[in-house]
Design a protein around this motif. Structure first.
Motif, PDB file in Angstrom:
ATOM      1  N   UNK A  76       0.442  -1.213  -0.094  1.00  0.00           N
ATOM      2  CA  UNK A  76      -0.360   0.113  -0.127  1.00  0.00           C
ATOM      3  C   UNK A  76       0.847   1.050   0.227  1.00  0.00           C
ATOM      4  N   UNK A  77       0.253   3.081  -0.199  1.00  0.00           N
ATOM      5  CA  UNK A  77       0.629   3.695  -0.691  1.00  0.00           C
ATOM      6  C   UNK A  77       1.915   4.237   0.854  1.00  0.00           C
ATOM      7  N   UNK A  78       0.969   3.952   2.069  1.00  0.00           N
ATOM      8  CA  UNK A  78       1.353   4.652   3.273  1.00  0.00           C
ATOM      9  C   UNK A  78       2.473   4.378   4.154  1.00  0.00           C
ATOM     10  N   UNK A  79       3.168   4.744   4.800  1.00  0.00           N
ATOM     11  CA  UNK A  79       4.912   4.926   5.313  1.00  0.00           C
ATOM     12  C   UNK A  79       4.414   5.450   6.283  1.00  0.00           C
ATOM     13  N   UNK A  96       3.063   7.784   0.771  1.00  0.00           N
ATOM     14  CA  UNK A  96       3.450   8.840   0.885  1.00  0.00           C
ATOM     15  C   UNK A  96       3.780   8.695   2.277  1.00  0.00           C
ATOM     16  N   UNK A  97       3.642   9.159   3.439  1.00  0.00           N
ATOM     17  CA  UNK A  97       4.564   9.455   4.915  1.00  0.00           C
ATOM     18  C   UNK A  97       3.104  10.149   5.607  1.00  0.00           C
ATOM     19  N   UNK A 103       4.258  13.860   1.963  1.00  0.00           N
ATOM     20  CA  UNK A 103       4.669  13.949   3.459  1.00  0.00           C
ATOM     21  C   UNK A 103       4.087  15.173   3.423  1.00  0.00           C
ATOM     22  N   UNK A 104       3.445  15.649   4.387  1.00  0.00           N
ATOM     23  CA  UNK A 104       2.555  16.877   5.393  1.00  0.00           C
ATOM     24  C   UNK A 104       1.425  17.120   5.483  1.00  0.00           C
ATOM     25  N   UNK A 105       0.747  16.869   6.530  1.00  0.00           N
ATOM     26  CA  UNK A 105      -0.364  17.300   7.154  1.00  0.00           C
ATOM     27  C   UNK A 105      -1.032  16.589   6.907  1.00  0.00           C
ATOM     28  N   UNK A 106      -1.042  15.179   6.564  1.00  0.00           N
ATOM     29  CA  UNK A 106      -1.905  13.686   5.899  1.00  0.00           C
ATOM     30  C   UNK A 106      -2.818  13.696   7.258  1.00  0.00           C
ATOM     31  N   UNK A 107      -4.075  13.295   7.270  1.00  0.00           N
ATOM     32  CA  UNK A 107      -4.626  13.754   8.258  1.00  0.00           C
ATOM     33  C   UNK A 107      -6.084  12.151   7.790  1.00  0.00           C
ATOM     34  N   UNK A 167      -3.342  14.552  -2.198  1.00  0.00           N
ATOM     35  CA  UNK A 167      -1.373  14.239  -3.073  1.00  0.00           C
ATOM     36  C   UNK A 167      -1.380  13.849  -4.010  1.00  0.00           C
ATOM     37  N   UNK A 168      -1.873  12.506  -3.593  1.00  0.00           N
ATOM     38  CA  UNK A 168      -1.416  11.547  -5.001  1.00  0.00           C
ATOM     39  C   UNK A 168      -2.660  12.235  -6.021  1.00  0.00           C
ATOM     40  N   UNK A 169      -3.760  12.273  -6.158  1.00  0.00           N
ATOM     41  CA  UNK A 169      -3.976  13.159  -7.655  1.00  0.00           C
ATOM     42  C   UNK A 169      -3.172  14.954  -7.830  1.00  0.00           C
ATOM     43  N   UNK A 170      -2.578  15.103  -6.731  1.00  0.00           N
ATOM     44  CA  UNK A 170      -1.122  15.611  -7.086  1.00  0.00           C
ATOM     45  C   UNK A 170      -0.219  15.268  -8.205  1.00  0.00           C
TER      46      UNK A 170
END
Length: 371
Positions: free
Chosen positions: A72-75, A329-330, A309-313, A321-324
Protein backbone atom coordinates in the motif's frame (compact mmCIF):
# COMPACT_ATOMS: atom_id res chain seq x y z
CA UNK A 1 -8.81 -5.26 20.11
CA UNK A 2 -9.60 -2.03 18.26
CA UNK A 3 -12.70 -1.56 20.42
CA UNK A 4 -10.55 -1.93 23.52
CA UNK A 5 -7.87 0.54 22.43
CA UNK A 6 -9.95 3.34 20.94
CA UNK A 7 -11.72 4.50 24.14
CA UNK A 8 -8.42 4.93 26.01
CA UNK A 9 -6.62 6.75 23.21
CA UNK A 10 -7.67 10.26 24.41
CA UNK A 11 -5.98 9.45 27.73
CA UNK A 12 -2.87 8.29 25.88
CA UNK A 13 -2.87 11.48 23.81
CA UNK A 14 -3.15 13.56 26.99
CA UNK A 15 -0.01 11.79 28.18
CA UNK A 16 1.67 12.69 24.89
CA UNK A 17 0.68 16.29 25.47
CA UNK A 18 2.34 16.34 28.86
CA UNK A 19 5.50 14.44 28.02
CA UNK A 20 5.71 13.95 24.23
CA UNK A 21 9.25 12.66 23.99
CA UNK A 22 9.02 10.43 27.07
CA UNK A 23 5.72 8.96 25.86
CA UNK A 24 7.24 8.43 22.44
CA UNK A 25 10.18 6.61 23.97
CA UNK A 26 7.89 4.42 26.10
CA UNK A 27 5.85 3.44 23.06
CA UNK A 28 8.98 2.34 21.23
CA UNK A 29 10.08 0.37 24.29
CA UNK A 30 6.75 -1.46 24.34
CA UNK A 31 6.95 -2.27 20.64
CA UNK A 32 10.51 -3.49 21.08
CA UNK A 33 9.40 -5.84 23.84
CA UNK A 34 6.60 -7.21 21.69
CA UNK A 35 9.03 -7.74 18.84
CA UNK A 36 11.58 -9.49 21.05
CA UNK A 37 8.85 -11.79 22.39
CA UNK A 38 7.11 -12.51 19.09
CA UNK A 39 7.97 -16.21 19.47
CA UNK A 40 6.21 -16.36 22.83
CA UNK A 41 2.47 -16.78 23.10
CA UNK A 42 1.66 -13.27 24.34
CA UNK A 43 3.99 -11.56 21.87
CA UNK A 44 2.63 -13.52 18.94
CA UNK A 45 -0.96 -12.93 20.08
CA UNK A 46 -0.48 -9.17 20.45
CA UNK A 47 1.22 -8.85 17.07
CA UNK A 48 -1.65 -10.74 15.42
CA UNK A 49 -4.20 -8.55 17.19
CA UNK A 50 -2.44 -5.38 16.03
CA UNK A 51 -2.36 -6.65 12.46
CA UNK A 52 -6.03 -7.64 12.52
CA UNK A 53 -7.06 -4.28 14.00
CA UNK A 54 -4.98 -1.89 11.93
CA UNK A 55 -4.10 -3.54 8.60
CA UNK A 56 -6.02 -3.35 5.35
CA UNK A 57 -5.20 -5.09 2.08
CA UNK A 58 -6.51 -4.42 -1.40
CA UNK A 59 -4.67 -5.28 -4.60
CA UNK A 60 -5.76 -1.95 -6.09
CA UNK A 61 -3.38 -0.22 -3.68
CA UNK A 62 -0.34 -2.34 -4.49
CA UNK A 63 2.52 -0.82 -6.48
CA UNK A 64 5.92 -1.83 -7.77
CA UNK A 65 8.22 1.17 -7.66
CA UNK A 66 11.99 1.07 -8.25
CA UNK A 67 11.66 -2.70 -8.39
CA UNK A 68 10.26 -2.74 -4.84
CA UNK A 69 6.82 -4.13 -3.97
CA UNK A 70 4.67 -1.84 -1.83
CA UNK A 71 1.45 -3.46 -0.59
CA UNK A 72 0.00 0.00 0.00
CA UNK A 73 1.19 3.61 -0.47
CA UNK A 74 1.16 4.72 3.18
CA UNK A 75 4.46 4.72 5.05
CA UNK A 76 5.78 5.78 8.42
CA UNK A 77 7.80 8.99 8.11
CA UNK A 78 11.31 9.25 9.54
CA UNK A 79 11.68 10.71 12.98
CA UNK A 80 9.39 8.24 14.69
CA UNK A 81 11.75 5.26 14.76
CA UNK A 82 15.12 6.96 14.54
CA UNK A 83 17.16 3.94 15.63
CA UNK A 84 15.14 1.21 13.94
CA UNK A 85 14.27 -0.45 17.25
CA UNK A 86 10.74 -1.31 16.07
CA UNK A 87 11.50 -1.79 12.36
CA UNK A 88 9.84 -5.19 12.26
CA UNK A 89 6.65 -3.99 13.96
CA UNK A 90 5.41 -1.29 11.57
CA UNK A 91 3.72 -3.74 9.23
CA UNK A 92 1.46 -4.70 12.15
CA UNK A 93 0.08 -1.15 12.13
CA UNK A 94 -0.81 -1.43 8.47
CA UNK A 95 2.06 0.59 6.99
CA UNK A 96 3.20 -0.33 3.48
CA UNK A 97 6.75 0.79 4.24
CA UNK A 98 8.75 2.64 6.90
CA UNK A 99 11.60 5.11 6.76
CA UNK A 100 14.08 5.06 9.64
CA UNK A 101 16.26 7.88 10.90
CA UNK A 102 17.39 10.49 10.41
CA UNK A 103 20.61 8.49 10.66
CA UNK A 104 24.01 10.13 10.96
CA UNK A 105 27.44 8.59 10.57
CA UNK A 106 28.43 9.51 14.11
CA UNK A 107 26.15 8.85 17.10
CA UNK A 108 24.73 12.07 18.49
CA UNK A 109 22.47 13.00 21.39
CA UNK A 110 20.61 15.75 19.55
CA UNK A 111 19.56 19.06 21.03
CA UNK A 112 18.81 19.75 24.66
CA UNK A 113 15.24 18.98 25.83
CA UNK A 114 12.52 20.04 25.84
CA UNK A 115 12.64 19.52 22.09
CA UNK A 116 9.31 17.99 21.05
CA UNK A 117 5.95 19.72 21.42
CA UNK A 118 2.33 19.15 20.39
CA UNK A 119 0.27 22.10 19.14
CA UNK A 120 -3.31 20.77 19.39
CA UNK A 121 -4.94 24.04 18.37
CA UNK A 122 -3.18 23.73 15.02
CA UNK A 123 -3.17 19.92 14.73
CA UNK A 124 0.58 20.31 14.50
CA UNK A 125 3.85 19.50 16.21
CA UNK A 126 7.08 21.37 16.66
CA UNK A 127 10.32 19.47 16.97
CA UNK A 128 13.93 20.47 17.33
CA UNK A 129 15.27 17.03 18.11
CA UNK A 130 18.54 17.56 16.25
CA UNK A 131 18.81 14.12 14.62
CA UNK A 132 19.46 12.25 17.85
CA UNK A 133 20.39 8.66 16.94
CA UNK A 134 22.79 5.85 17.75
CA UNK A 135 24.81 6.21 14.55
CA UNK A 136 24.87 4.40 11.24
CA UNK A 137 26.95 1.40 12.27
CA UNK A 138 24.76 0.45 15.24
CA UNK A 139 21.47 0.98 13.40
CA UNK A 140 22.61 -0.91 10.31
CA UNK A 141 23.70 -3.88 12.44
CA UNK A 142 20.29 -3.93 14.14
CA UNK A 143 18.42 -3.71 10.84
CA UNK A 144 20.46 -6.53 9.29
CA UNK A 145 19.41 -8.83 12.13
CA UNK A 146 15.64 -8.25 12.07
CA UNK A 147 14.87 -8.44 8.32
CA UNK A 148 11.54 -6.52 8.24
CA UNK A 149 8.83 -7.77 5.89
CA UNK A 150 7.95 -4.34 4.46
CA UNK A 151 10.29 -2.06 2.48
CA UNK A 152 12.60 -0.02 4.68
CA UNK A 153 14.07 3.33 3.75
CA UNK A 154 16.98 5.06 5.44
CA UNK A 155 16.95 8.82 5.92
CA UNK A 156 20.57 9.94 5.78
CA UNK A 157 21.58 13.18 7.50
CA UNK A 158 24.93 14.90 7.97
CA UNK A 159 26.53 14.47 11.37
CA UNK A 160 26.52 17.67 13.37
CA UNK A 161 30.28 17.44 14.02
CA UNK A 162 31.11 17.05 10.32
CA UNK A 163 32.03 20.31 8.58
CA UNK A 164 29.77 21.27 5.68
CA UNK A 165 32.66 20.92 3.22
CA UNK A 166 33.00 17.23 4.21
CA UNK A 167 29.28 16.48 3.98
CA UNK A 168 29.50 14.25 0.88
CA UNK A 169 31.96 11.88 2.55
CA UNK A 170 29.84 11.80 5.71
CA UNK A 171 26.73 10.77 3.73
CA UNK A 172 28.77 8.23 1.78
CA UNK A 173 30.13 6.44 4.81
CA UNK A 174 26.65 6.16 6.33
CA UNK A 175 25.30 4.87 3.03
CA UNK A 176 27.93 2.12 2.93
CA UNK A 177 26.74 0.68 6.24
CA UNK A 178 23.19 0.21 4.91
CA UNK A 179 23.87 -0.96 1.35
CA UNK A 180 22.95 -4.56 2.12
CA UNK A 181 20.05 -4.08 4.52
CA UNK A 182 17.89 -1.16 3.25
CA UNK A 183 15.55 -0.89 0.27
CA UNK A 184 15.87 2.81 -0.53
CA UNK A 185 17.70 5.92 0.68
CA UNK A 186 16.72 9.54 1.24
CA UNK A 187 19.31 12.30 1.36
CA UNK A 188 18.11 14.69 4.04
CA UNK A 189 19.47 18.18 3.36
CA UNK A 190 16.36 19.96 4.57
CA UNK A 191 16.00 19.47 8.32
CA UNK A 192 15.94 22.83 10.11
CA UNK A 193 17.44 21.28 13.25
CA UNK A 194 21.02 20.61 12.15
CA UNK A 195 23.01 23.85 11.87
CA UNK A 196 23.78 24.76 8.26
CA UNK A 197 22.16 21.66 6.81
CA UNK A 198 19.67 23.48 4.60
CA UNK A 199 22.54 25.26 2.86
CA UNK A 200 23.37 21.87 1.31
CA UNK A 201 20.25 22.25 -0.86
CA UNK A 202 22.25 24.73 -2.93
CA UNK A 203 23.02 23.39 -6.40
CA UNK A 204 26.80 23.07 -6.04
CA UNK A 205 26.77 21.47 -2.60
CA UNK A 206 23.89 19.11 -3.36
CA UNK A 207 25.38 18.00 -6.66
CA UNK A 208 28.58 16.96 -4.90
CA UNK A 209 26.64 14.80 -2.45
CA UNK A 210 24.52 13.22 -5.17
CA UNK A 211 27.51 12.49 -7.43
CA UNK A 212 29.41 10.86 -4.57
CA UNK A 213 26.50 8.62 -3.59
CA UNK A 214 25.55 7.67 -7.14
CA UNK A 215 29.15 6.73 -7.96
CA UNK A 216 29.16 4.36 -5.00
CA UNK A 217 25.62 3.14 -5.64
CA UNK A 218 26.03 2.19 -9.29
CA UNK A 219 22.27 1.99 -9.75
CA UNK A 220 21.75 -0.68 -7.10
CA UNK A 221 19.40 1.23 -4.78
CA UNK A 222 16.85 4.03 -5.21
CA UNK A 223 18.22 7.32 -3.89
CA UNK A 224 15.91 10.29 -3.31
CA UNK A 225 16.37 13.81 -1.95
CA UNK A 226 14.09 15.31 0.69
CA UNK A 227 13.43 19.00 0.20
CA UNK A 228 12.29 21.85 2.40
CA UNK A 229 8.84 23.42 2.02
CA UNK A 230 10.48 26.81 2.58
CA UNK A 231 12.37 26.83 -0.75
CA UNK A 232 11.17 29.14 -3.51
CA UNK A 233 10.09 27.75 -6.88
CA UNK A 234 13.40 28.49 -8.59
CA UNK A 235 15.33 26.58 -5.93
CA UNK A 236 12.95 23.63 -6.22
CA UNK A 237 13.31 23.70 -10.02
CA UNK A 238 17.10 23.54 -9.61
CA UNK A 239 16.81 20.46 -7.41
CA UNK A 240 14.47 18.85 -9.93
CA UNK A 241 17.05 19.50 -12.65
CA UNK A 242 19.79 17.91 -10.53
CA UNK A 243 17.60 14.91 -9.76
CA UNK A 244 16.94 14.42 -13.46
CA UNK A 245 20.57 14.94 -14.47
CA UNK A 246 21.89 12.40 -11.97
CA UNK A 247 19.03 9.93 -12.41
CA UNK A 248 17.78 10.08 -8.86
CA UNK A 249 14.88 7.77 -8.05
CA UNK A 250 12.65 10.61 -6.89
CA UNK A 251 12.04 13.41 -4.42
CA UNK A 252 10.42 13.57 -0.98
CA UNK A 253 8.16 16.58 -0.49
CA UNK A 254 8.50 17.85 2.14
CA UNK A 255 10.36 18.25 5.41
CA UNK A 256 9.08 20.43 8.26
CA UNK A 257 8.66 24.19 7.90
CA UNK A 258 10.15 26.98 9.96
CA UNK A 259 7.18 29.21 9.04
CA UNK A 260 5.20 29.85 12.22
CA UNK A 261 3.10 32.87 11.34
CA UNK A 262 -0.67 32.45 11.22
CA UNK A 263 -0.82 29.62 13.75
CA UNK A 264 -3.46 29.60 16.49
CA UNK A 265 -0.84 28.63 19.06
CA UNK A 266 0.82 31.85 20.20
CA UNK A 267 2.96 30.65 23.10
CA UNK A 268 5.01 27.55 23.73
CA UNK A 269 7.06 26.62 26.74
CA UNK A 270 6.17 30.02 28.19
CA UNK A 271 7.66 31.89 25.23
CA UNK A 272 6.19 33.40 22.07
CA UNK A 273 5.95 30.62 19.48
CA UNK A 274 7.70 32.78 16.89
CA UNK A 275 10.80 32.78 19.08
CA UNK A 276 10.90 28.99 19.47
CA UNK A 277 13.36 27.12 17.26
CA UNK A 278 12.31 24.00 15.39
CA UNK A 279 10.26 22.73 12.48
CA UNK A 280 6.48 22.58 12.25
CA UNK A 281 4.73 19.45 10.97
CA UNK A 282 1.09 18.51 10.60
CA UNK A 283 -1.91 20.48 9.36
CA UNK A 284 -0.09 23.80 8.71
CA UNK A 285 2.20 22.04 6.26
CA UNK A 286 -0.52 20.34 4.23
CA UNK A 287 -1.26 22.86 1.49
CA UNK A 288 2.35 23.87 0.89
CA UNK A 289 3.61 20.28 0.59
CA UNK A 290 0.77 19.43 -1.81
CA UNK A 291 1.59 22.49 -3.93
CA UNK A 292 5.22 21.39 -4.15
CA UNK A 293 4.18 17.86 -5.13
CA UNK A 294 2.03 19.35 -7.89
CA UNK A 295 4.92 21.55 -9.07
CA UNK A 296 7.35 18.62 -9.23
CA UNK A 297 4.88 16.50 -11.17
CA UNK A 298 4.17 19.29 -13.64
CA UNK A 299 7.87 20.06 -14.14
CA UNK A 300 8.68 16.41 -14.85
CA UNK A 301 5.39 15.31 -16.42
CA UNK A 302 5.16 12.64 -13.78
CA UNK A 303 8.47 10.99 -14.68
CA UNK A 304 10.05 11.57 -11.27
CA UNK A 305 8.33 9.61 -8.48
CA UNK A 306 7.38 11.61 -5.39
CA UNK A 307 6.90 10.61 -1.76
CA UNK A 308 4.38 13.07 -0.37
CA UNK A 309 4.46 13.99 3.31
CA UNK A 310 2.98 16.79 5.36
CA UNK A 311 -0.41 17.25 6.98
CA UNK A 312 -2.05 13.94 6.09
CA UNK A 313 -4.90 13.21 8.53
CA UNK A 314 -7.76 11.91 6.39
CA UNK A 315 -8.42 9.94 3.19
CA UNK A 316 -9.15 13.28 1.50
CA UNK A 317 -5.72 14.60 2.47
CA UNK A 318 -4.08 11.47 1.08
CA UNK A 319 -6.12 11.57 -2.13
CA UNK A 320 -5.18 15.22 -2.72
CA UNK A 321 -1.49 14.44 -2.55
CA UNK A 322 -1.82 11.42 -4.83
CA UNK A 323 -3.83 13.25 -7.47
CA UNK A 324 -1.33 16.11 -7.25
CA UNK A 325 1.43 13.66 -8.16
CA UNK A 326 2.60 11.59 -5.17
CA UNK A 327 3.17 7.88 -5.74
CA UNK A 328 3.75 7.15 -2.05
CA UNK A 329 2.81 8.93 1.18
CA UNK A 330 4.23 9.23 4.67
CA UNK A 331 2.62 10.14 7.99
CA UNK A 332 3.81 10.95 11.48
CA UNK A 333 1.97 13.85 13.15
CA UNK A 334 -1.42 12.77 11.79
CA UNK A 335 -0.85 9.26 13.12
CA UNK A 336 -0.29 10.67 16.62
CA UNK A 337 -3.40 12.84 16.53
CA UNK A 338 -5.76 10.41 14.80
CA UNK A 339 -4.60 7.21 16.45
CA UNK A 340 -3.16 3.99 15.02
CA UNK A 341 -6.39 3.10 13.16
CA UNK A 342 -5.72 6.09 10.87
CA UNK A 343 -3.76 3.93 8.41
CA UNK A 344 -6.66 1.54 7.87
CA UNK A 345 -9.13 4.43 7.58
CA UNK A 346 -7.02 6.16 4.93
CA UNK A 347 -6.45 3.01 2.90
CA UNK A 348 -10.15 2.17 2.93
CA UNK A 349 -10.89 5.75 1.93
CA UNK A 350 -8.49 5.58 -1.00
CA UNK A 351 -10.22 2.47 -2.30
CA UNK A 352 -13.54 4.28 -1.93
CA UNK A 353 -12.19 7.19 -3.96
CA UNK A 354 -11.02 4.83 -6.69
CA UNK A 355 -14.47 3.29 -6.90
CA UNK A 356 -16.22 6.67 -6.87
CA UNK A 357 -14.06 7.97 -9.74
CA UNK A 358 -14.23 4.81 -11.81
CA UNK A 359 -10.52 4.04 -11.52
CA UNK A 360 -9.32 0.46 -11.23
CA UNK A 361 -5.92 1.04 -9.61
CA UNK A 362 -4.16 3.66 -7.50
CA UNK A 363 -1.55 4.22 -10.20
CA UNK A 364 -4.26 5.71 -12.41
CA UNK A 365 -4.90 8.44 -9.82
CA UNK A 366 -1.29 9.64 -9.52
CA UNK A 367 -1.10 13.17 -10.93
CA UNK A 368 -4.67 12.91 -12.25
CA UNK A 369 -5.52 16.54 -11.47
CA UNK A 370 -2.69 17.69 -13.74
CA UNK A 371 -3.99 15.88 -16.82
Amino acid sequence: MLDLIKPIYPLFFKLLQQEPESAHRRLLQILTQVDHNRDRHWGNWLEQELTQSFSYEDSRLEQKLWGINFTNPLGLAPGFDKDGVAARMWQSFGFGFAELGAVTLHPQPGNQPPRMFRLPLDKAALNRMGANNQGAQVIASRLAEVNPSIPIGINLCKSKITPLENAAQDYLESFRYFKNCADYFVVNVSSPNTPGLRSLQGEEQLEGIIETLQQENQGQHPILVKISPDLDWNAIASIIALATKHQLAGLVATNTTTEKTGLKTKKLNGNPLLEEAGGISGEPLKERSTAIIRFIWQQTQGKLPIIGVGGIFTPEDAWSKITAGASLLQVYTGWIYQGPWMVKTILQGLVGRLEATGLTHLSEAIGQENL
